[in-house]
Each structure stands twice: as structure tokens, then as C-alpha cells.
Design a protein around this motif. Structure first.
Motif, PDB file in Angstrom:
ATOM      1  N   LEU A  88      19.579  49.628  19.095  1.00 53.48           N
ATOM      2  CA  LEU A  88      19.161  48.971  20.333  1.00 53.48           C
ATOM      3  C   LEU A  88      18.123  47.918  19.982  1.00 53.48           C
ATOM      4  N   CYS A  89      18.449  46.648  20.218  1.00 53.46           N
ATOM      5  CA  CYS A  89      17.488  45.560  20.057  1.00 53.46           C
ATOM      6  C   CYS A  89      16.774  45.388  21.389  1.00 53.46           C
ATOM      7  N   LEU A  90      15.565  45.927  21.466  1.00 57.90           N
ATOM      8  CA  LEU A  90      14.845  46.088  22.726  1.00 57.90           C
ATOM      9  C   LEU A  90      13.924  44.900  23.000  1.00 57.90           C
ATOM     10  N   ALA A  91      14.109  44.266  24.176  1.00 55.83           N
ATOM     11  CA  ALA A  91      13.362  43.055  24.522  1.00 55.83           C
ATOM     12  C   ALA A  91      13.487  42.055  23.389  1.00 55.83           C
ATOM     13  N   CYS A  92      14.716  41.828  22.973  1.00 52.91           N
ATOM     14  CA  CYS A  92      15.008  41.176  21.689  1.00 52.91           C
ATOM     15  C   CYS A  92      16.090  40.116  21.851  1.00 52.91           C
ATOM     16  N   GLY A  93      16.145  39.468  23.051  1.00 52.81           N
ATOM     17  CA  GLY A  93      17.108  38.399  23.242  1.00 52.81           C
ATOM     18  C   GLY A  93      16.723  37.158  22.462  1.00 52.81           C
ATOM     19  N   GLY A  94      17.630  36.183  22.423  1.00 51.31           N
ATOM     20  CA  GLY A  94      17.365  34.944  21.717  1.00 51.31           C
ATOM     21  C   GLY A  94      18.232  34.729  20.504  1.00 51.31           C
ATOM     22  N   ALA A  95      19.078  35.721  20.195  1.00 49.64           N
ATOM     23  CA  ALA A  95      20.070  35.580  19.118  1.00 49.64           C
ATOM     24  C   ALA A  95      19.441  35.313  17.761  1.00 49.64           C
ATOM     25  N   GLN A  96      18.329  35.995  17.482  1.00 51.39           N
ATOM     26  CA  GLN A  96      17.699  35.861  16.173  1.00 51.39           C
ATOM     27  C   GLN A  96      17.791  37.131  15.340  1.00 51.39           C
ATOM     28  N   GLN A  97      17.811  38.284  15.998  1.00 49.39           N
ATOM     29  CA  GLN A  97      17.875  39.544  15.265  1.00 49.39           C
ATOM     30  C   GLN A  97      19.178  40.301  15.511  1.00 49.39           C
ATOM     31  N   ALA A  98      19.557  40.454  16.779  1.00 48.13           N
ATOM     32  CA  ALA A  98      20.742  41.252  17.101  1.00 48.13           C
ATOM     33  C   ALA A  98      22.011  40.761  16.398  1.00 48.13           C
ATOM     34  N   PRO A  99      22.306  39.451  16.384  1.00 51.84           N
ATOM     35  CA  PRO A  99      23.515  39.003  15.685  1.00 51.84           C
ATOM     36  C   PRO A  99      23.481  39.269  14.184  1.00 51.84           C
ATOM     37  N   ILE A 100      22.294  39.171  13.580  1.00 49.70           N
ATOM     38  CA  ILE A 100      22.166  39.451  12.149  1.00 49.70           C
ATOM     39  C   ILE A 100      22.519  40.910  11.868  1.00 49.70           C
ATOM     40  N   LEU A 101      21.973  41.824  12.665  1.00 51.04           N
ATOM     41  CA  LEU A 101      22.232  43.245  12.458  1.00 51.04           C
ATOM     42  C   LEU A 101      23.700  43.577  12.726  1.00 51.04           C
TER      43      LEU A 101
END
Length: 279
Positions: A88-101
């Protein structure tokens, strides 16, 4: 106010007055969501999606992501193999971390309160054909997810924009499986003790009490300007709430580091910290 990495809102020559203005929690959350939508429109650095090249590197097993300003999260804070790991990428929008993971093989859900930030993740998901799950909501309320739904919760600097932090830790603990990890980044509260206008002149004058809200050092007219301009409203919290709050939720903290940005204050002390905690 001048833009800084995760910058605090600066005052404009008005003496500190505690409790000058009150907003309900719902108003703050809604206001800050719109403020981050505006950051996306202005292409602020924390809203710019990762590149195709970074995605390809992550697919090959090479990735580097941030919980704080500059220092990458230690690789050993993640399992060696991310394939199928529920994150869960929490309060983590902006396509900087979630797409990498996701590109590294994880089963990723990104959760954020800013529609524009989530749109960035959706665009990268479509561009790179990544199976991201995208959910909008308040980071203090994860009722959309079952108990033990995730193996890892990743939460970069974001609690600065909410008035209560303990519900975040309690909810992160609930949605993690036993043995799961909570990776968390935060601003060190000490930066909020200094007078805003003096800070803008590179002078560090202690004038504010913690915990602190960025509206406290503003006049009513300036508060109205902040609301009209959709500038973020920020909260200092305390080290007791940011670190002790995790242990109060049941976590055992197993990792810690500090980080800096280009602010002059970082010549004297680190401005951010990150923790790894285990359920």
C-alpha cells in the motif's frame, strides 16, 4: 512563500499568534487535496511522474525511491524479491514510487486524497501497462481495506498535511499482516519553531511552540490569502507523536535515518527522518 522541498508555509512579517484561525478537519483535508491538485498543475517536483527509463530499470530489478527528500530508501528495507508482495503506497500519489514498485513486481495499491496526483499514477500505469490499483481517500481512514491486507505500507512525507497522526499509524498497523513492514518519512518538527519571515532572510529565530499549525503565524487576512491561493496548511506534530505514535500502535521500529535538502537549515541539522517499523 518560496518553494522548497516539502517546504513549510512561511509567514510574511506578522508576529506569531497561536490559535488565530480554526478549520474543521474535513475542511483542512479537502483544502490540502485541492492545494496538491494545484501543485500538479504547476508541475512541482513531487508531482512529476517517473520516466520510462526508470520503469525499465525497476523491471530489471534496479530501483531507487524516496521516503524523504534526497536519500534513497535502503534496499534492505524491502524484501529481496518483490514479486507478488502486496504494497500500500499511502498518501503516495504522483507516480514517483508506486509505479516503480509495481514495475519491480509488487502488487501495488496507491492511496491518496488528491485526484490530480492519482491521475499521474493512472497515466503512468496506462503508459507502462502496470496493474496499479488506485484509490482516493483520507490517509487516516483505511476502512476500504481489510485487516492484514498488505505485506508493506509505504508512506513518504505526508502527515505534515493532516492534523492528527495517530490514526495513520493505527490504520497502517491494522491493514498489515503480522511481520509486515511500515516505511515512513516525516519532517523533523524542529523546523517549525523558527519565525517564518526571518527564515526567508536566512535568519533562524525561535518563536513558535510545538505542535504548530502553519496558520498560527498568520494574520486573518493572510489566512484568507492562503485559502484563496490554495496553499497547503501544514502541521508540525511532535517527535513523540511521530515516533512514539508508531510504538503506541504496536510497531517495533527496526530502522532509522535522517535526510537533508538544499535549505540553509540543513547546514546545522537534518530536516527529515525515515523509519522502518515491523508489525
Amino acid at each position: 512563500p518560496r518553494p522548497l522541498v516539502f517546504a513549510r508555509l512561511r509567514g510574511r512579517g506578522i508576529p506569531v499568534k497561536e490559535g488565530l484561525f480554526f478549520m474543521t478537519t474535513v475542511d483542512v483535508i479537502s483544502h490540502n487535496a485541492e492545494a496538491w491538485d494545484l501543485h500538479v498543475k504547476n508541475a512541482w517536483q513531487w508531482t512529476v511522474p517517473v520516466s520510462h527509463e526508470e520503469i525499465e530499470a525497476a523491471r530489471a530489478g534496479l530501483f531507487s525511491i524516496l521516503l524523504t527528500a534526497k536519500k534513497p530508501v535502503p534496499r534492505d528495507w524491502f524484501p529481496q524479491n518483490l514479486a507478488g508482495l502486496k504494497i500500500l503506497c499511502l498518501a503516495c500519489g504522483g507516480a514517483q514510487q508506486a509505479p516503480i514498485l509495481a514495475a519491480a513486481g509488487a502488487d501495488v495499491t496507491v492511496f491518496d486524497n488528491s485526484l490530480a496526483q492519482l491521475t499521474q499514477d493512472r497515466l503512468v500505469s496506462q503508459r507502462e501497462q502496470l496493474p496499479l490499483k488506485i484509490v482516493r481517500g483520507d490517509m487516516r481512514d483505511l476502512s476500504a481495506f481489510a485487516d492484514g491486507a498488505f505485506d508493506l505500507v509505504f508512506c513518504p512525507v505526508s502527515v505534515t498535511y493532516i492534523p492528527q497522526v495517530q490514526p495513520v499509524f493505527d490504520e497502517a498497523y491494522r491493514v498489515l499482516q503480522k511481520g509486515g513492514s511500515f516505511l515512513f518519512g516525516a519532517t523533523n518538527p524542529f523546523v517549525y519553531i523558527f519565525d517564518g519571515p526571518d527564515w526567508d532572510q536566512n535568519r533562524f529565530t525561535v518563536s513558535n511552540r510545538l505542535p504548530f499549525c502553519s496558520l498560527d503565524e498568520l494574520s486573518p487576512e493572510q489566512v484568507s490569502q492562503v485559502l484563496q491561493n490554495k496553499e497547503t496548511i501544514q502541521y508540525s506534530h511532535t517527535l513523540e507523536s511521530l515516533i512514539g505514535g508508531q510504538t503506541a500502535a504496536g510497531f517495533a521500529i527496526t530502522g532509522f535515518y535522517e535526510d537533508v535538502d538544499d535549505d540553509l537549515i540543513c547546514r546545522y541539522s537534518a530536516k527529515y527522518f525515515a523509519t522502518r517499523a515491523v508489525k
